[in-house]
Design an enzyme around this catalytic site. Structure first.
Site, PDB file in Angstrom:
ATOM      1  N   LEU A   1       0.854  -1.190   0.000  1.00 39.96           N
ATOM      2  CA  LEU A   1       0.000   0.000   0.000  1.00 39.96           C
ATOM      3  C   LEU A   1       0.888   1.239   0.000  1.00 39.96           C
ATOM      4  O   LEU A   1       1.889   1.290   0.718  1.00 39.96           O
ATOM      5  CB  LEU A   1      -0.901   0.020   1.250  1.00 39.96           C
ATOM      6  CG  LEU A   1      -2.089  -0.940   1.276  1.00 39.96           C
ATOM      7  CD1 LEU A   1      -2.739  -0.927   2.663  1.00 39.96           C
ATOM      8  CD2 LEU A   1      -3.111  -0.587   0.210  1.00 39.96           C
ATOM      9  N   ASP A   2       0.519   2.246  -0.792  1.00 34.05           N
ATOM     10  CA  ASP A   2       1.260   3.498  -0.808  1.00 34.05           C
ATOM     11  C   ASP A   2       1.162   4.171   0.559  1.00 34.05           C
ATOM     12  O   ASP A   2       0.214   3.916   1.315  1.00 34.05           O
ATOM     13  CB  ASP A   2       0.705   4.434  -1.880  1.00 34.05           C
ATOM     14  CG  ASP A   2       1.008   3.943  -3.287  1.00 34.05           C
ATOM     15  OD1 ASP A   2       1.992   3.196  -3.455  1.00 34.05           O
ATOM     16  OD2 ASP A   2       0.252   4.296  -4.219  1.00 34.05           O
ATOM     17  N   PRO A   3       2.108   5.050   0.899  1.00 38.58           N
ATOM     18  CA  PRO A   3       2.066   5.715   2.212  1.00 38.58           C
ATOM     19  C   PRO A   3       0.747   6.408   2.518  1.00 38.58           C
ATOM     20  O   PRO A   3       0.302   6.389   3.675  1.00 38.58           O
ATOM     21  CB  PRO A   3       3.218   6.724   2.110  1.00 38.58           C
ATOM     22  CG  PRO A   3       4.207   6.044   1.213  1.00 38.58           C
ATOM     23  CD  PRO A   3       3.358   5.344   0.172  1.00 38.58           C
TER      24      PRO A   3
ATOM     25  N   ALA B   1      -2.193   5.505   1.698  1.00 41.22           N
ATOM     26  CA  ALA B   1      -3.281   4.541   1.819  1.00 41.22           C
ATOM     27  C   ALA B   1      -3.315   3.897   3.201  1.00 41.22           C
ATOM     28  O   ALA B   1      -2.315   3.809   3.900  1.00 41.22           O
ATOM     29  CB  ALA B   1      -3.147   3.472   0.747  1.00 41.22           C
TER      30      ALA B   1
END
Length: 321
Positions: free
Chosen positions: A56-58, A60
Site C-alpha cells: 500500500l502506498d504511504p 493509503a
C-alpha cells in the site's frame, strides 16, 4: 553453570521461534510505507522473519497481511486473493502521481460530468481490462524502479497489462468528489482506474483517499494496529497459515507422512494419484492437528514433492480456536 543455562534458554528460544508461523491481519495507518510497518514488526518480533503481501502506498490505509516465521513462504499465495478498496477521486484535476500527493494541476476547461455519464462508463472497466500503470510505481524499467526514474524527471512509459476488475461501484458523487468501491485482482492500480474512468467522461482525476478493506478472508474490521503486536501477545493475534491457501485442494497427512516429508521432502503414499494432476497443480498437506504442514506438487507416477514446507507449529485452526 549460568553459562550453560543461558545457552539452553537461547537454544529453546530458537527452537520455539522456528516453530512459530502464521499470518497477521494488520491495519496499516496513513503516512507510512508498507515496508515501514514490516520493519516495525521485525523489531518487535525479532528473530522471527516477517514479510507482507500487497503493498500500500504511504497515503493509503487498510488491510496489510503479514507473514510471520515460515508463514512468509506463503506470501505468493496471498497475492491470489481478490482485494476490495474504498477510494475517493477528485475530478477536474490531474497529478503526476495520479493522487493528491503529487503535483496536482487544475484543468482550466474542466466540465462536471453527470452521474449518468459516469455510470454508463463503468462497464468499460469491468472484467479483464488492459491497464497502464502509473509512472510513479514500484514496477521496474530496465532494472530500476519506475518511481525513482520519474522523481528524477525522466520520462517513464510502462506497457499496459491485464488486470481483473470484479466490481466497480460508484457509491457517492458530488462534483468534484467521486467515491467508489472496487473489487479487483492483485496488480490493479486504483488511482489509474480512477484516472481512466475520468478520462472516459472527458475529464481527469486525482485519487484523494484509499483504504483496502478486504484481502480474501482478511477483513479491515478484524485488523490490528502494528503497534499492538509484540512477542508477548503474538499468539493472540497470529492467524493460521492455512488461511493463505484459500480453496486449494487439501489432503490429510498422518504422523508418519509428516515425518517422511520432514526427512525427505517427498511422499509416495498419498490417497491421490499424481498422474491425474497437472504438473503445476498444488495440494495442501494437512497435519493431524488440522494445521497446514506443506504445499505439495506432483512429481512423477505416485510421487509428491514439497513445494513449500511450513512445518509444525502455528496457531490453532479456526475449528480449534
Amino acid at each position: 553453570m549460568n553459562d550453560q543455562l543461558l545457552s539452553q534458554n537461547s537454544e529453546l528460544r530458537t527452537q520455539n521461534s522456528s516453530r512459530t508461523h502464521g499470518l497477521l491481519n494488520i491495519a496499516k495507518p496513513a503516512g507510512v510505507s508498507s515496508r515501514h510497518v514490516v520493519t516495525q514488526l521485525e523489531h518487535a518480533l525479532k528473530p522471527l522473519a516477517v514479510g507482507h503481501a500487497g503493498t500500500l502506498d504511504p497515503m493509503a490505509t487498510g488491510v496489510l497481511v503479514v507473514g510471520v516465521g515460515r508463514g512468509t513462504k506463503l506470501i505468493d499465495y496471498l497475492h491470489r486473493f481478490p482485494k476490495t478498496y474504498r477510494a475517493s477521486f477528485l475530478l477536474g484535476r490531474s497529478s503526476d502521481t495520479e493522487d493528491i500527493t503529487g503535483n496536482v494541476t487544475m484543468l482550466t476547461d474542466a466540465r462536471a460530468p453527470s452521474r449518468a455519464e459516469l455510470d454508463a462508463a463503468v462497464p468499460m472497466f469491468l472484467g479483464t481490462i488492459q491497464q497502464q500503470p502509473p509512472a510513479f510505481s514500484a514496477l521496474k524499467v530496465a532494472g530500476k524502479r519506475a518511481y525513482k526514474l520519474a522523481r528524477k524527471g525522466k520520462k517513464v512509459e510502462l506497457n499496459a497489462r491485464p488486470v481483473d476488475v470484479h466490481r466497480l461501484e460508484i457509491t457517492r458523487y458530488e462534483y468534484p468528489e467521486l467515491q467508489a468501491e472496487i473489487e479487483c485482482s492483485s496488480g490493479t492500480y486504483i488511482r489509474s482506474l480512477g484516472r481512466d474512468l475520468a478520462r472516459a467522461v472527458g475529464s481527469e482525476a486525482a485519487m484523494s483517499v484509499l483504504s483496502r478493506t478486504v484481502i480474501g478472508p482478511f477483513l479491515l474490521s478484524q485488523a490490528v494496529a502494528p503497534e499492538q503486536i509484540n512477542k508477548d501477545n503474538l499468539l493472540e493475534h497470529l492467524l493460521p497459515s492455512l488461511l493463505a491457501v484459500g480453496a486449494m485442494q487439501r489432503t490429510p497427512l498422518s504422523e508418519q507422512q509428516v515425518a517422511e516429508l520432514t526427512a525427505t521432502g517427498v511422499l509416495f503414499d498419498l490417497p491421490l494419484e499424481a498422474t491425474q494432476f497437472a504438473s503445476d497443480a498444488e495440494v495442501a498437506g494437512i497435519a493431524p492437528d488440522g494445521r497446514l504442514f506443506a504445499v505439495l506438487t506432483p512429481s512423477r507416477g505416485d510421487r509428491w514433492k514439497v513445494k513449500v514446507l511450513v512445518g509444525a507449529g502455528g496457531p490453532p485452526t479456526a475449528d480449534e480456536s
